[in-house]
Scaffold this motif. Structure first.
Motif, PDB file in Angstrom:
ATOM      1  N   LEU A 355      97.186  17.227  68.987  1.00  0.00           N
ATOM      2  CA  LEU A 355      96.864  16.065  69.804  1.00  0.00           C
ATOM      3  C   LEU A 355      98.039  15.627  70.671  1.00  0.00           C
ATOM      4  N   PHE A 356      99.244  15.658  70.141  1.00  0.00           N
ATOM      5  CA  PHE A 356     100.391  15.224  70.946  1.00  0.00           C
ATOM      6  C   PHE A 356     100.574  16.154  72.143  1.00  0.00           C
ATOM      7  N   ASP A 357     100.486  17.466  71.919  1.00  0.00           N
ATOM      8  CA  ASP A 357     100.608  18.409  73.034  1.00  0.00           C
ATOM      9  C   ASP A 357      99.449  18.259  74.008  1.00  0.00           C
ATOM     10  N   VAL A 358      98.277  17.936  73.504  1.00  0.00           N
ATOM     11  CA  VAL A 358      97.136  17.699  74.383  1.00  0.00           C
ATOM     12  C   VAL A 358      97.395  16.502  75.285  1.00  0.00           C
ATOM     13  N   VAL A 359      97.946  15.448  74.723  1.00  0.00           N
ATOM     14  CA  VAL A 359      98.232  14.241  75.504  1.00  0.00           C
ATOM     15  C   VAL A 359      99.312  14.528  76.545  1.00  0.00           C
ATOM     16  N   LYS A 363      97.590  16.042  82.376  1.00  0.00           N
ATOM     17  CA  LYS A 363      97.440  16.325  83.806  1.00  0.00           C
ATOM     18  C   LYS A 363      96.933  17.744  84.052  1.00  0.00           C
ATOM     19  N   LYS A 364      97.143  18.637  83.085  1.00  0.00           N
ATOM     20  CA  LYS A 364      96.732  20.035  83.246  1.00  0.00           C
ATOM     21  C   LYS A 364      95.321  20.277  82.704  1.00  0.00           C
ATOM     22  N   ASP A 365      94.527  19.245  82.636  1.00  0.00           N
ATOM     23  CA  ASP A 365      93.132  19.331  82.193  1.00  0.00           C
ATOM     24  C   ASP A 365      93.038  19.777  80.736  1.00  0.00           C
ATOM     25  N   SER A 366      93.415  18.892  79.840  1.00  0.00           N
ATOM     26  CA  SER A 366      93.264  19.145  78.405  1.00  0.00           C
ATOM     27  C   SER A 366      92.179  18.256  77.804  1.00  0.00           C
ATOM     28  N   ASN A 388      97.017   8.279  61.368  1.00  0.00           N
ATOM     29  CA  ASN A 388      98.249   8.407  60.589  1.00  0.00           C
ATOM     30  C   ASN A 388      99.046   9.627  61.019  1.00  0.00           C
ATOM     31  N   SER A 389      98.366  10.755  61.200  1.00  0.00           N
ATOM     32  CA  SER A 389      99.056  11.978  61.607  1.00  0.00           C
ATOM     33  C   SER A 389      99.657  11.835  62.997  1.00  0.00           C
ATOM     34  N   PHE A 390      98.909  11.278  63.925  1.00  0.00           N
ATOM     35  CA  PHE A 390      99.398  11.141  65.295  1.00  0.00           C
ATOM     36  C   PHE A 390     100.550  10.142  65.373  1.00  0.00           C
ATOM     37  N   SER A 391     100.475   9.073  64.627  1.00  0.00           N
ATOM     38  CA  SER A 391     101.580   8.103  64.618  1.00  0.00           C
ATOM     39  C   SER A 391     102.850   8.726  64.066  1.00  0.00           C
ATOM     40  N   GLU A 392     102.711   9.583  63.044  1.00  0.00           N
ATOM     41  CA  GLU A 392     103.888  10.249  62.488  1.00  0.00           C
ATOM     42  C   GLU A 392     104.506  11.199  63.506  1.00  0.00           C
ATOM     43  N   VAL A 393     103.680  11.909  64.260  1.00  0.00           N
ATOM     44  CA  VAL A 393     104.198  12.823  65.289  1.00  0.00           C
ATOM     45  C   VAL A 393     104.861  12.036  66.411  1.00  0.00           C
ATOM     46  N   LEU A 394     104.287  10.911  66.795  1.00  0.00           N
ATOM     47  CA  LEU A 394     104.906  10.080  67.839  1.00  0.00           C
ATOM     48  C   LEU A 394     106.302   9.624  67.428  1.00  0.00           C
ATOM     49  N   GLY A 395     106.438   9.167  66.183  1.00  0.00           N
ATOM     50  CA  GLY A 395     107.747   8.726  65.720  1.00  0.00           C
ATOM     51  C   GLY A 395     108.762   9.845  65.662  1.00  0.00           C
ATOM     52  N   THR A 406     110.789   6.553  81.060  1.00  0.00           N
ATOM     53  CA  THR A 406     109.706   7.051  81.915  1.00  0.00           C
ATOM     54  C   THR A 406     108.849   8.073  81.171  1.00  0.00           C
ATOM     55  N   ALA A 407     109.498   8.928  80.352  1.00  0.00           N
ATOM     56  CA  ALA A 407     108.729   9.915  79.583  1.00  0.00           C
ATOM     57  C   ALA A 407     107.833   9.228  78.553  1.00  0.00           C
ATOM     58  N   ILE A 408     108.352   8.191  77.899  1.00  0.00           N
ATOM     59  CA  ILE A 408     107.543   7.465  76.917  1.00  0.00           C
ATOM     60  C   ILE A 408     106.369   6.770  77.591  1.00  0.00           C
ATOM     61  N   LEU A 409     106.624   6.160  78.747  1.00  0.00           N
ATOM     62  CA  LEU A 409     105.541   5.487  79.466  1.00  0.00           C
ATOM     63  C   LEU A 409     104.497   6.499  79.958  1.00  0.00           C
ATOM     64  N   GLN A 410     104.967   7.667  80.389  1.00  0.00           N
ATOM     65  CA  GLN A 410     104.029   8.692  80.846  1.00  0.00           C
ATOM     66  C   GLN A 410     103.106   9.133  79.714  1.00  0.00           C
ATOM     67  N   VAL A 411     103.676   9.354  78.548  1.00  0.00           N
ATOM     68  CA  VAL A 411     102.855   9.740  77.399  1.00  0.00           C
ATOM     69  C   VAL A 411     101.919   8.599  77.002  1.00  0.00           C
TER      70      VAL A 411
END
Length: 857
Positions: A355-359, A363-366, A388-395, A406-411
């Motif tokens: 999911l993190f890589d998808v997000v 822009k590349k159509d995921s 829970n899993s996605f929040s752990e990956v974000l941290g 800017t990278a955090i805002l973009q994500v």
């Protein structure tokens, strides 16, 4: 012989020698005793004897049967010879006479007197003796050791072949005499006795062999066959598929025939197929995120037509109708449907990990991955696992000090868009966005980046490192602005589309009518003052640029007025109106004062002014310096015209904020540049009013830094900035003998001169460096740090007075006294004052001892 036996024999003499029972110990086949007994007539009536005679006959029958059924004390013969039956005949399969058959029948037949008398005595059971003989003695001593060596092979195919070879040979030899001579004499109970014997023999094999090793071998065999049959890794031709299927069927049938096809193998099959399913999903669908997604359709088809068919084929062998092993397991349609749901769940787990890589790749159509994931998050457990899993990956991967804001805002923007599709209700977004929003609030540059991005041009090819072009596009594409949410929106009784909050929503969840990106970013901060203040700073910078179109600023201002209210943005609206009204006022003043007319004999200068209401604008740079007299004269006329229009108001010129278009004429070139006012004043000071006025050595006019500071009443930083700028434009050049002396480059070196002269190369290098150093425009609005530093300089005098009169003080006491003695109160806290005082310590003006500050002597 015991005393009891001697007394018994004295009263009852033993029978004749011919009737003596044979020893209970079983002699080897072919011994003299057995040969003499074998000629006894076969028509003896075993059931007409008295007790003593019956015991003798039982012992003789036991001797005959056990001698016949006993196994040689040696390993099993190999199976790779053509004369297999002949080699087994004689030593392993002994000839059976009528006497042996009669003895066996006497021992096992329920109608015989001996078997009837001893039917409840396990030690007199011939079948139990044979199991001990075949299993506990022969198998454990002569079959198990070579089987263990075969199981130690690294090649799983060879290991399973060796295992099956030994098991087949053992079953063949152990069951031969039983099936031919013993079971037929059991009078209708042969099938039951065979089941019991096979069960006991299979149990012995199970506990006598290393089960973990056998499980590993069987599991790897099934895994290889399943992956090949289902083409998980490589595709096979039709012929290869048929050969593989036939070989797999043969091996599974042998496993079933030899007692390894029980529930244990079915459990291994379940584990293997579970792993194969996960591996197929990972290899086939990992990274396949394109929209419109048909992954779930393809996966359901594969499960139904490939995965389920393989399981049915295997289970048809393991669910054999053989009398020994009948499991009765059947595959029905509901099983296939359940496997399809399991596959969708595995796909959802894969998409959750991606999911993190998808997000990031949004822009590349995921979008297709989100469509797949939407079919997975249908239960509370799945939704909880995802958040829970996605929040752990974000941290771990995003919310780190090394990540750019800017990278955090973009994500975060991509997360808002992705989760709006995944969960339109916004519950999942509410969960995963909280740590991001909390982290962004703690970053000092978050508000500046958001405001700059809202005001940026989405078509700008180089927007800068602190601008999100995607947010600018979102701002331009938003054709309507969502209204400010009311705290009592849930109490709208006229809303016919009202729905209750989802069951897994948090206690402070608020159902938003629209999950828009701009609204989420603007609402990052709980108080609007921070955002409005930053917007005012950046708006002031943009309004003071030499631009004519402010549509973007007007649009953003209208958006913020809807969200924050018009009262909070009154100053910004006044700033915008000042700039727009300045065009009309400037045109009127220039027309009244004839400023558009060029004076004959004087250099042409045209002045335009932006008239600002200083009470509503943020703090601006107001550095003063001398400007050319022609410009001062025009400014005086401009002031006169303004006082005519608005008598109650007076102009104060902020020369440092202006921009000047400069035209320079040299012997070999013309230069036109738009520069800052101090840069124009610096180059104006080099103006040669008399072309024949040269220095004594024939060089153009030269100026030093000190001379320019004196002539222009300008600070050294501004002078050096102006000189560096013109060096970068190849207009000025520092003297080789005196670095602080600069002269005008009337002519540039030719190509041949640049090649031959090292000084010319140095000139170009210095120009490039100077151009890079002054490429960024100077800000018009003073930053918070500059304002704080200026105020601290005022408070510094109070600190010096306190430390001089009262001696060393700790930080807390200094702050307390400043709040008392400073008019209007001390507006800063302990951390700001501590940072300022540490700067004075580094300058050598203060020193710290034991937490107390004092003036350095």
């Amino acid at each position: 012989m015991t005393a009891y036996n001697r007394i018994f024999e004295a009263v009852f003499p033993p029978p004749s020698e011919a009737s003596q029972p044979t020893p209970k110990a079983t002699p080897l086949l072919g011994s003299g005793g057995f040969e003499g007994f074998s000629e006894t007539p076969l028509d003896i009536d075993w059931d007409t004897q008295d007790n003593a005679t019956e015991q003798i006959q039982w012992e003789r029958a036991w001797h005959i049967a056990t001698t016949f059924l006993s196994l040689p004390s040696e390993e099993l013969p190999p199976t790779d010879s053509d004369d297999d039956h002949d080699r087994l005949q004689g030593k392993w399969w002994k000839p059976c006479t009528r006497e042996i058959k009669a003895a066996i029948k006497y021992l096992v037949s329920p109608e015989s007197q001996g078997a009837s008398i001893r039917r409840h005595q396990q030690e007199h059971s011939l079948l139990q003796w044979y199991f001990d003989e075949a299993g506990l003695r022969h198998f454990l001593q002569y079959v198990r050791p070579p089987m263990l060596k075969g199981l130690e092979r690294d090649n799983f195919a060879q290991a399973i072949s060796s295992l099956l070879t030994y098991l087949e040979r053992a079953y063949t030899i152990y069951l031969h005499n039983l099936q031919i001579y013993v079971y037929p004499l059991c009078s209708g109970h042969s099938e039951e006795h065979q089941k019991v014997f096979m069960f006991k023999l299979a149990s012995l094999f199970t506990y006598a062999l290393p089960q973990q090793r056998i499980n590993d071998i069987l599991g790897e065999f099934l895994r290889q066959r399943a992956e090949a049959a289902l083409e998980v890794q490589t595709a096979l031709s039709n012929a290869e598929q048929r050969d593989l299927s036939d070989h797999t069927r043969i091996v599974l049938w042998k496993l079933q025939e030899n007692g390894l096809g029980d529930s244990r193998l079915q459990k291994i099959l379940a584990e293997v197929m579970s792993d194969v399913l996960s591996e197929h999903i990972r290899r086939t669908y990992a990274g396949e995120w394109k929209s419109q997604s048909n992954v779930t359709t393809k996966l359901r088809y594969w499960v139904e037509n490939r995965f389920a068919r393989f399981i049915v084929e295997v289970m048809s062998i393991l669910s054999t109708t053989d009398a020994r092993f009948k499991t009765g397991t059947e595959i029905v349609l509901s099983d296939v449907e359940r496997w399809q749901e399991i596959a969708i769940g595995r796909l959802g787990i894969l998409r959750t990990k991606e999911l993190f890589d998808v997000v990031v790749a949004w822009k590349k159509d995921s979008k297709g991955a989100i469509e797949d994931l939407k079919r997975y998050v249908t239960t509370t457990a799945a939704r909880t696992h995802l958040t829970n899993s996605f929040s752990e990956v974000l941290g771990r991967r995003l919310l780190q000090p090394g990540a750019a804001t800017t990278a955090i805002l973009q994500v975060y923007i991509s997360i808002i868009r992705a989760f709006a599709i995944l969960d339109p209700k916004g519950v999942l977004l509410d969960r995963v966005a909280r740590p991001i929003r909390r982290y962004l609030r703690d970053r000092d540059d978050t508000v500046a980046i958001v405001v700059s991005s809202l005001l940026a041009d989405s078509k700008d090819p180089s927007p800068g490192p602190d601008v999100l072009s995607e947010l600018a596009e979102e701002m331009e594409n938003s054709d309507d602005v969502s209204a400010q949410e009311d705290d009592d929106a849930d109490l709208d009784f006229e809303d016919m589309e009202w729905m209750p909050d989802p069951v897994d929503a948090g206690p402070d969840y608020r159902n938003s009518k629209r999950l828009d990106v701009i609204g989420s970013l603007i609402s990052l901060f709980e108080t609007k003052d921070i955002f409005v203040k930053e917007f005012q700073q950046i708006l002031g910078e943009r309004l003071l640029r030499n631009e004519q179109n402010f549509e973007k600023e007007i649009c953003v201002l209208d958006l913020l007025k809807v969200r924050f209210g018009e009262a909070s943005l009154q100053a910004c609206e006044v700033m915008l109106r000042d700039v727009l009204d300045s065009r009309r006022v400037d045109a009127v003043i220039r027309n009244d004062q004839n400023l558009a007319m060029r004076t004959r004999g004087a250099p042409y200068a045209e002045v335009h002014a932006r008239i600002l209401s200083h009470l509503f604008w943020p703090s601006l740079h107001d550095e003063s310096f001398s400007i050319p007299p022609e410009i001062s004269a025009i400014q005086a006329r401009y002031e006169k015209g303004f006082e005519t229009i608005k008598p109650s108001r007076k102009l104060t010129w902020l020369n440092a904020l202006g921009q000047v278009t400069v035209h320079l004429e040299f012997d070999d070139r013309f230069i036109t540049e738009v520069v800052q006012t101090w840069q124009a004043s610096v180059i104006y000071a080099f103006q040669d009013n008399d072309p024949d006025d040269m220095t004594d050595d024939g060089q153009p006019v030269a100026k030093t830094v000190a001379q320019l500071m004196s002539e222009l009443s300008m600070s050294e930083s501004y002078v050096r900035n102006g000189l560096t700028f013109w060096v970068g434009k190849l207009v000025l050049h520092p003297s080789a003998s005196s670095p602080d002396t600069y002269h005008v480059l009337e002519t540039l070196p030719s190509s041949a001169q640049r090649t031959a002269s090292g000084s010319a190369t140095t000139l170009l290098t210095a120009a490039a460096a100077a151009g890079a150093a002054t490429s960024a425009p100077a800000p018009a609005v003073r930053s918070e740090e500059e304002i704080m530093q200026e105020k601290m300089e005022v408070f510094w005098q109070f600190v010096v007075g306190m430390l001089t009169n009262q001696g060393a003080m700790p930080l807390t006491r200094i702050v307390m006294m400043l709040k008392v003695v400073v008019p209007g109160g001390f507006p800063f806290g302990n951390e700001e004052l501590k940072q300022f005082l540490e700067g004075r310590v580094k300058e050598g003006r203060l020193e710290v001892a034991g937490g107390n500050y004092r003036i350095k002597a």
